[in-house]
Design an enzyme around this catalytic site. Structure first.
Site, PDB file in Angstrom:
ATOM      1  N   ARG A  32      53.925  42.581  28.895  1.00 24.34           N
ATOM      2  CA  ARG A  32      55.340  42.404  29.041  1.00 24.34           C
ATOM      3  C   ARG A  32      55.764  41.456  28.270  1.00 24.34           C
ATOM      4  O   ARG A  32      55.314  40.131  28.185  1.00 24.34           O
ATOM      5  CB  ARG A  32      55.504  42.202  30.697  1.00 24.34           C
ATOM      6  CG  ARG A  32      54.977  43.137  31.619  1.00 24.34           C
ATOM      7  CD  ARG A  32      55.498  42.865  32.953  1.00 24.34           C
ATOM      8  NE  ARG A  32      54.593  41.768  33.490  1.00 24.34           N
ATOM      9  CZ  ARG A  32      54.853  40.415  33.740  1.00 24.34           C
ATOM     10  NH1 ARG A  32      56.130  40.052  33.440  1.00 24.34           N
ATOM     11  NH2 ARG A  32      54.121  39.482  34.168  1.00 24.34           N
ATOM     12  N   ALA A 140      36.149  33.862  34.773  1.00 29.49           N
ATOM     13  CA  ALA A 140      37.060  33.213  33.601  1.00 29.49           C
ATOM     14  C   ALA A 140      37.250  31.798  34.123  1.00 29.49           C
ATOM     15  O   ALA A 140      37.482  30.778  33.054  1.00 29.49           O
ATOM     16  CB  ALA A 140      38.564  33.938  33.670  1.00 29.49           C
ATOM     17  N   LYS A 191      28.216  47.482  39.552  1.00 29.15           N
ATOM     18  CA  LYS A 191      28.077  46.261  40.109  1.00 29.15           C
ATOM     19  C   LYS A 191      29.499  45.588  40.820  1.00 29.15           C
ATOM     20  O   LYS A 191      29.319  45.121  41.879  1.00 29.15           O
ATOM     21  CB  LYS A 191      27.694  44.978  39.294  1.00 29.15           C
ATOM     22  CG  LYS A 191      28.536  44.721  38.224  1.00 29.15           C
ATOM     23  CD  LYS A 191      29.441  43.488  38.378  1.00 29.15           C
ATOM     24  CE  LYS A 191      30.494  43.259  37.372  1.00 29.15           C
ATOM     25  NZ  LYS A 191      31.550  42.259  37.717  1.00 29.15           N
ATOM     26  N   ASP A 244      25.088  40.029  36.245  1.00 31.01           N
ATOM     27  CA  ASP A 244      26.441  39.907  36.726  1.00 31.01           C
ATOM     28  C   ASP A 244      26.474  40.706  37.858  1.00 31.01           C
ATOM     29  O   ASP A 244      27.272  40.246  38.700  1.00 31.01           O
ATOM     30  CB  ASP A 244      27.077  41.199  35.809  1.00 31.01           C
ATOM     31  CG  ASP A 244      28.456  40.936  35.471  1.00 31.01           C
ATOM     32  OD1 ASP A 244      28.914  40.137  36.127  1.00 31.01           O
ATOM     33  OD2 ASP A 244      29.030  41.748  34.816  1.00 31.01           O
ATOM     34  N   ARG A 255      36.867  38.878  42.688  1.00 33.65           N
ATOM     35  CA  ARG A 255      37.881  39.612  43.521  1.00 33.65           C
ATOM     36  C   ARG A 255      37.400  40.582  44.133  1.00 33.65           C
ATOM     37  O   ARG A 255      37.853  40.894  45.226  1.00 33.65           O
ATOM     38  CB  ARG A 255      38.958  40.045  42.292  1.00 33.65           C
ATOM     39  CG  ARG A 255      39.479  38.771  41.513  1.00 33.65           C
ATOM     40  CD  ARG A 255      40.506  39.375  40.373  1.00 33.65           C
ATOM     41  NE  ARG A 255      39.681  39.384  39.216  1.00 33.65           N
ATOM     42  CZ  ARG A 255      39.889  39.415  38.107  1.00 33.65           C
ATOM     43  NH1 ARG A 255      40.931  39.042  37.793  1.00 33.65           N
ATOM     44  NH2 ARG A 255      39.063  39.987  37.115  1.00 33.65           N
ATOM     45  N   ASN A 256      36.331  41.442  43.599  1.00 36.00           N
ATOM     46  CA  ASN A 256      35.776  42.474  44.266  1.00 36.00           C
ATOM     47  C   ASN A 256      35.250  42.009  45.808  1.00 36.00           C
ATOM     48  O   ASN A 256      35.350  42.643  46.479  1.00 36.00           O
ATOM     49  CB  ASN A 256      34.805  43.243  43.433  1.00 36.00           C
ATOM     50  CG  ASN A 256      35.358  43.870  42.242  1.00 36.00           C
ATOM     51  OD1 ASN A 256      36.098  44.880  42.225  1.00 36.00           O
ATOM     52  ND2 ASN A 256      35.142  43.193  41.127  1.00 36.00           N
ATOM     53  N   GLU A 281      38.400  45.491  39.692  1.00 34.23           N
ATOM     54  CA  GLU A 281      38.209  46.787  39.215  1.00 34.23           C
ATOM     55  C   GLU A 281      37.367  47.581  40.100  1.00 34.23           C
ATOM     56  O   GLU A 281      37.402  48.989  40.120  1.00 34.23           O
ATOM     57  CB  GLU A 281      37.351  46.467  38.013  1.00 34.23           C
ATOM     58  CG  GLU A 281      37.931  45.850  36.787  1.00 34.23           C
ATOM     59  CD  GLU A 281      38.884  46.732  35.991  1.00 34.23           C
ATOM     60  OE1 GLU A 281      39.062  47.923  36.393  1.00 34.23           O
ATOM     61  OE2 GLU A 281      39.357  46.338  35.025  1.00 34.23           O
TER      62      GLU A 281
END
EC number: 1.1.1.94
Length: 333
Positions: A32, A140, A191, A244, A255-256, A281
């Site tokens: 954006r 991150a 994963k 991972d 987040r998962n 994801e």
């Protein structure tokens, strides 16, 4: 080296800063234009990494074509479902000699293809040797603050993997190389589905025994699928495999795992996703994994249960009970 990072989310921004701090000439492209302008003006990503300032040699740009055309290495950090569209937007540009490094982890929903396969289709003029991925246990939030992290650069070409290693390797971000692209990509993608299951266990109030079972039997599912596709079993003992998987199933940053935890507490998927500013994801990957497993005849009961809880509204306690009441089996089959 001139490096362009496509995608200004938390991971794309973090990698752009890491590369700039190493001395590369870095451009960060945001989808954006208004977001790109805000990033360049603020010199930080206030939405995803507030308080971490950009190095002087990191520029945020709006023009995709200019950013790609001048780069020697292109890092694709857009969500996996947007990779094909993003790559197709610069497919007409000269890409000879450029290395494309994908860092998004997923399987394309409508094709069942890995991200490297998506890139090869979307960029028909590049060779497989130009593609690499950078995967591993690497949230991150920690990398941006230069906390010790290890990852793997993988390509069918060892020379390409080593070039990626050289570009990213720092005293706090250690990069290994691998050439098993199938194993690294499948492990790094599936994963996320297993992490949703781990979160569901948390949401239901289960303890360490249940979490350990999900991680271990989830790894068995990843092993069966990746082996069927021709991967090296040794890859799963590495950073993109067990490394991972563990961090995504356990971390507060995952987040998962968070999505799964909320589902375990009885919330609806749309409600949970709607309040999140970043992509989980595993939500879309679960659809792709179930389809792929069915097509290949691979048994993946945890992944199937996650899909049923997310998309068929199966109550989490019922799904867990059905997993526990499956017919007894040998541990390895």
């Amino acid at each position: 080296m001139k490096i362009t990072v496509l995608g200004a989310g938390s991971w794309g921004t973090t990698l752009a800063m890491l590369l700039a701090n190493k001395g590369h000439e870095v451009r960060l492209w945001a989808h954006r234009p208004e977001f790109a302008r805000a990033l360049e003006a603020d010199r930080e990503n206030k939405r995803y990494l507030k308080g971490v300032l950009f190095p002087d040699n990191l520029r945020v740009v709006e023009n995709l074509h200019d950013a790609v055309e001048t780069a020697e290495m292109i890092v694709t950090a857009v969500p996996s479902h947007a990779l094909r569209e993003t790559a197709a937007a610069f497919a007409h540009l000269p890409l000879d000699g450029k290395i494309i490094v994908n860092v998004a982890k997923g399987i394309e929903q409508h094709t069942g293809k890995r991200m490297s396969e998506v890139l090869l289709e979307a960029l028909p003029r590049i060779a497989p040797e130009q593609i690499a991925v950078l995967y591993g246990p690497s949230h991150a939030e920690e990398v941006a603050r230069q906390q010790p992290t290890t990852v793997v650069a993988c390509s069918v070409s060892e020379a390409t993997a080593r070039r990626v290693q050289e570009a990213f390797h720092t005293s706090s971000f250690r990069v290994y190389v691998n050439t098993d692209l199938i194993g690294v990509e499948i492990a790094g993608s599936v994963k996320n589905v297993i992490a949703i299951a781990a979160g569901i266990s948390d949401g239901l109030g289960f303890g360490d025994n249940a979490k350990a079972a999900i991680i271990t039997r989830g790894l068995a599912e990843i092993s069966r699928l990746s082996s069927k596709l021709g991967a090296d079993p040794l890859t799963l003992s590495g950073l993109s495999g067990i490394g991972d998987l563990v961090v995504t199933c356990l971390s507060q940053h995952s987040r998962n795992r968070y999505v799964g935890e909320q589902i375990g507490k009885g919330r609806k998927l749309d409600e949970v996703i709607g309040e999140m500013s970043m992509v989980a994801e595993g939500v879309l990957t679960s659809k792709a994994v179930v389809k792929l497993a069915e097509r290949l005849g691979v048994e993946m009961p945890i992944s199937q249960a996650v899909y049923e809880m997310l998309y068929e509204n199966k109550p989490a306690p019922q799904a867990i009970l059905e997993l526990m009441e499956r017919d007894p089996k040998p541990e390895h089959y």
